[in-house]
Design a protein around this motif. Structure first.
Motif, PDB file in Angstrom:
ATOM      1  N   PHE A  16     -19.937  23.875  13.347  1.00  0.00           N
ATOM      2  CA  PHE A  16     -20.034  22.785  12.366  1.00  0.00           C
ATOM      3  C   PHE A  16     -18.731  22.014  12.365  1.00  0.00           C
ATOM      4  N   MET A  18     -15.631  20.437  10.832  1.00  0.00           N
ATOM      5  CA  MET A  18     -14.912  20.693   9.573  1.00  0.00           C
ATOM      6  C   MET A  18     -13.676  19.826   9.571  1.00  0.00           C
ATOM      7  N   ALA A  25     -19.906  29.044  13.290  1.00  0.00           N
ATOM      8  CA  ALA A  25     -20.650  29.902  12.370  1.00  0.00           C
ATOM      9  C   ALA A  25     -21.388  31.000  13.123  1.00  0.00           C
ATOM     10  N   PRO A  44     -22.648  40.078   5.098  1.00  0.00           N
ATOM     11  CA  PRO A  44     -22.003  39.511   3.921  1.00  0.00           C
ATOM     12  C   PRO A  44     -22.135  37.993   3.886  1.00  0.00           C
ATOM     13  N   SER A  45     -21.794  37.458   2.773  1.00  0.00           N
ATOM     14  CA  SER A  45     -21.864  36.018   2.599  1.00  0.00           C
ATOM     15  C   SER A  45     -20.998  35.315   3.639  1.00  0.00           C
ATOM     16  N   SER A  47     -21.666  35.155   6.832  1.00  0.00           N
ATOM     17  CA  SER A  47     -21.744  35.782   8.149  1.00  0.00           C
ATOM     18  C   SER A  47     -22.636  34.995   9.109  1.00  0.00           C
ATOM     19  N   THR A  50     -28.100  32.384   7.197  1.00  0.00           N
ATOM     20  CA  THR A  50     -28.891  31.177   6.957  1.00  0.00           C
ATOM     21  C   THR A  50     -28.847  30.248   8.160  1.00  0.00           C
ATOM     22  N   THR A  51     -27.669  30.139   8.749  1.00  0.00           N
ATOM     23  CA  THR A  51     -27.518  29.278   9.912  1.00  0.00           C
ATOM     24  C   THR A  51     -28.462  29.698  11.033  1.00  0.00           C
ATOM     25  N   GLU A 172     -33.201  35.069   1.599  1.00  0.00           N
ATOM     26  CA  GLU A 172     -32.914  35.676   0.295  1.00  0.00           C
ATOM     27  C   GLU A 172     -34.079  35.515  -0.691  1.00  0.00           C
ATOM     28  N   HIS A 205     -28.855  40.236   1.722  1.00  0.00           N
ATOM     29  CA  HIS A 205     -27.947  41.366   1.547  1.00  0.00           C
ATOM     30  C   HIS A 205     -28.402  42.200   0.352  1.00  0.00           C
TER      31      HIS A 205
ATOM     32  N   LYS B 422     -28.908  22.594   2.430  1.00  0.00           N
ATOM     33  CA  LYS B 422     -27.568  22.951   1.928  1.00  0.00           C
ATOM     34  C   LYS B 422     -27.365  22.321   0.565  1.00  0.00           C
TER      35      LYS B 422
END
Ligand SMILES: Nc1ncnc2c1ncn2[C@@H]1O[C@H](COP(=O)(O)OP(=O)(O)OP(=O)(O)O)[C@@H](O)[C@H]1O
Ligand SMILES: [Mg+2]
Lengths: 232, 426
Positions: A16, A18, A25, A44-45, A47, A50-51, A172, A205, B422
């Protein structure tokens, strides 16, 4: 692992932008899923769960590497082809349900079938079947704001399942639900996975979800960490 | 699918009702303001036409060149013949002869000595023939304050303010002191039959309204008149009617040599009216543009807010497999429905308001008391509903909803699908 390959990634990398630099990611993910699997991405968040799910769902594209979903290469699809893949073969379930607030339960579940131009009586039967699977036949005229969180997520499952997609991607799905509702939902999905042979891929998670998974794919910092198949 | 989208549109008030109200209000204002301003402008122009310029005016070239001095020594002769010709050549136009004149009004006491005196501007027009519409044209009946309209020759009307200044009442005799057509001194007695007030400072200050034949007699202008003015049968000035009339008139009467040859001048070219005529013509367009821009901005913002609120809906529709183009088009179709519905409501309300203003009018005499322009401001301004008012609202109504939706929708269109999620998960 099941015989028929349905999802395959090779050296999947996602970057991505930045500011001026880039953020990576996903870092070279090699992953294969067969038809009818009940698998989850765990980590974990941040990680990359979602991507990865978004890329498999053709909502996003890989920066590098290959992603094959149902014999289609995600990176090479046009927007139209990607929309068609989602319309015909994929179902999505989100953490916050994403139901259409002004439409009834029935209409929410009906929507994917409208996109597929399925005719009246056939469509009605399919919608009622899907609502039966999730046990919501008595709430078809309600609108999402009148439902509990668990009921909303069941509507979302019915909507994802109504067209009997090949793959359901669930990000999730239990994050906003209490324990009882989470189990209820998960049992529904296990049942549908068995009856319809639908492939499920979760991102989670939540221990409750993890306890139902047949295959646990651990992500850490954008890399594949562990891949465990539960034998029963 | 269409039913599904319509249901969503109707149930989601912020998607349908709010923009519809914005459109309805905007369109209502557009229609009303247009009708109203049009009414004022047209009233002003027509008022001036009736009192002074006509829609076209015929006079000698010499008179025309010095028109502001009312040079009756340069007036036209043998006007019955000329008027007859005009009536034959231009039967659609109502032709009337008038004499404008200046002079001094002298009010004698019982001994014939001057009791009071004042400068006057006079108009001589046909008040006494049966078929004449002049008194109606000047709205004399309604403007009468005291006494009655002239019924026999020798009777005149005075403006009410003038009669008070001169301290003269209906029934009393006044003397006009002026100059004849041949440059001699004219002294002529009139009886004041009544007084009038027009609500126009210029007209109310010192006006004498007399019958044409009396004025011809008083100023030695037998079968002569300063001006023959024409009124279009439509009742409204229009360049497109005036121009061919003038072309034909010139072909018939133009004479470079003779400075007494008649010339015809249209309303636009008199008393600086061209600006007003142009304004009337452009006003509608300008108003529509102004409202269109304003409404687009409001609807754009409303659309942006609505769009942000709809990220969830749009995101999920895309995820389920609807194409972006389809989503975008459905939003545009929604906006057209909303625009058309809002326009119909707004047009109805706007026409209703205009109709009220057309029948009742608004008394603006307070504001025009000190008017010093050549323009005649009517006392009561009225809106004027014209056929375009029935559909003109669709331009700003539908275009602005469209523009608003397209502008706000483009953001959604350009965003990556994953990005929509997002933002909606945040
Ligand atoms: N559009 C984007 N632009 C920049 N960085 C992004 C973008 N999307 C994701 N990231 C980054 O990529 C990394 C992985 O994000 P991702 O959403 O996949 O994590 P996750 O495993 O789903 O986390 P969580 O459990 O919190 O949902 C994060 O560090 C995130 O900040
Ligand atoms: Mg996530």
């Amino acid at each position: 692992m099941e015989d028929n390959l349905i999802i395959k990634t090779e050296k999947l990398t996602k970057r991505f932008p930045m500011g001026k630099s880039e953020f990576t990611a996903l870092k070279g993910i090699d992953l294969s899923l067969g038809t009818g699997e009940f698998a989850g991405l765990i980590g974990p968040s941040g990680s990359g769960k979602t991507t990865l799910l978004n890329i498999v769902g053709s909502l996003d594209t890989p920066s590098e590497g290959k992603v094959i979903v149902l014999d289609r290469s995600i990176g090479n699809l046009t927007a139209k082809e990607a929309a068609r893949l989602r319309k015909e073969k994929l179902g999505f379930i989100f953490q916050n349900y994403n139901l259409l607030a002004v439409h009834t339960v029935y209409e929410n579940v009906e929507f994917p079938l409208l996109l597929l131009h399925i005719a009246g009586t056939e469509r009605k039967r399919m919608v009622l079947d899907a609502l039966e699977w999730v046990g919501l036949t008595d709430k078809i005229k309600q609108k999402p704001p009148q439902l509990s969180g668990g009921e909303c997520q069941r509507v979302a499952i019915a909507r994802a399942m109504v067209k009997k997609p090949s793959i359901v991607l669930a990000d999730e799905p239990t994050a906003n639900l209490d324990a009882a509702n989470s189990h209820n939902i998960l049992q529904t999905m296990v049942k549908l996975n068995k009856e319809l042979k639908t492939t499920f891929l979760f991102a989670t998670h939540d221990e409750k979800v993890i306890s139902y998974l047949k295959r646990k794919i651990y992500l850490l910092d954008g890399k594949l960490d562990k891949d465990e198949t539960v034998s029963n | 699918m269409i039913r599904f989208l319509l249901k969503g549109l109707i149930r989601d008030r912020s998607r349908s009702l709010l923009p519809m109200i914005i459109v309805a209000i905007g369109v209502m204002l557009t229609v009303f303001v247009r009708g109203y301003i049009n009414g004022i402008m047209v009233d002003m122009i027509e008022q001036t036409a009736r009192f002074s310029t006509g829609h076209v005016k015929v006079m000698t070239r010499a008179y025309e060149e010095n028109m502001d001095q009312v040079p009756n020594d340069l007036a036209m002769l043998e006007i019955s013949a000329l008027t007859g010709d005009l009536r034959q050549s231009f039967p659609d136009i109502e032709w009337v002869s008038r004499i404008k004149f200046g002079g001094l009004i002298d009010v004698p006491d019982e001994n014939g000595e001057t009791r009071s005196q004042g400068p006057a501007m006079g108009i001589g027009l046909d008040l006494l023939s049966d078929h004449s519409e002049e008194s109606e044209r000047l709205n004399l009946d309604k403007s009468l304050i005291r006494g009655s309209l002239p019924e026999t020759s020798g009777e005149v009307l005075l403006s009410e303010d003038f009669s008070q200044k001169l301290e003269v009442d209906p029934g009393e005799v006044i003397t006009l002191i002026g100059s004849t057509m041949n440059g001699g001194m004219a002294i002529y007695n009139f009886t004041v039959s009544g007084t009038v007030r027009f609500g126009n400072t210029g007209m109310d200050r010192g006006t004498v309204i007399a019958d044409l034949h009396d004025v011809q007699r008083a100023l030695d202008m037998d079968d002569a008149a300063g001006e023959i003015i024409g009124f279009f049968s439509s009742g409204f000035y229009d360049d497109e009617i005036a121009d061919p009339v003038i072309t034909r008139f010139e072909a018939q009467y133009h004479d470079e040599e003779d400075e007494y040859a008649p010339v015809m001048v249209r309303l636009r070219d008199q008393e600086g009216l061209s600006l007003y005529v142009d304004m009337t013509n452009f006003m509608g367009t300008i108003i529509i543009l102004v409202f269109m821009v304003a409404m687009s901005l409001v609807l754009w913002n409303a659309g942006l807010l609505g769009g942000l609120r709809r990220y969830g809906e749009i995101g999920i529709r895309l995820a389920i497999g609807e194409e972006k183009g389809h989503v975008y088009r459905s939003m545009i179709n929604e906006s057209i429905i909303v625009g058309v519905a809002g326009t119909i409501i707004g047009t109805a309300c706007g026409l209703g308001l205009s109709w009220l203003m057309q029948t009742h009018g608004l008394d603006i005499s307070e504001f025009t008391k000190n008017a010093t322009t050549g323009i005649m401001m009517p006392n009561i301004v009225r809106a004027r509903i014209t056929p375009p008012d029935f559909f003109i609202g669709f331009i700003p109504g539908v275009l602005s909803t469209l523009a608003g939706t397209m502008l706000s929708g483009i953001g959604i269109y350009k965003r990556k699908t994953a990005q929509l999620f997002k933002e909606l998960e945040a």
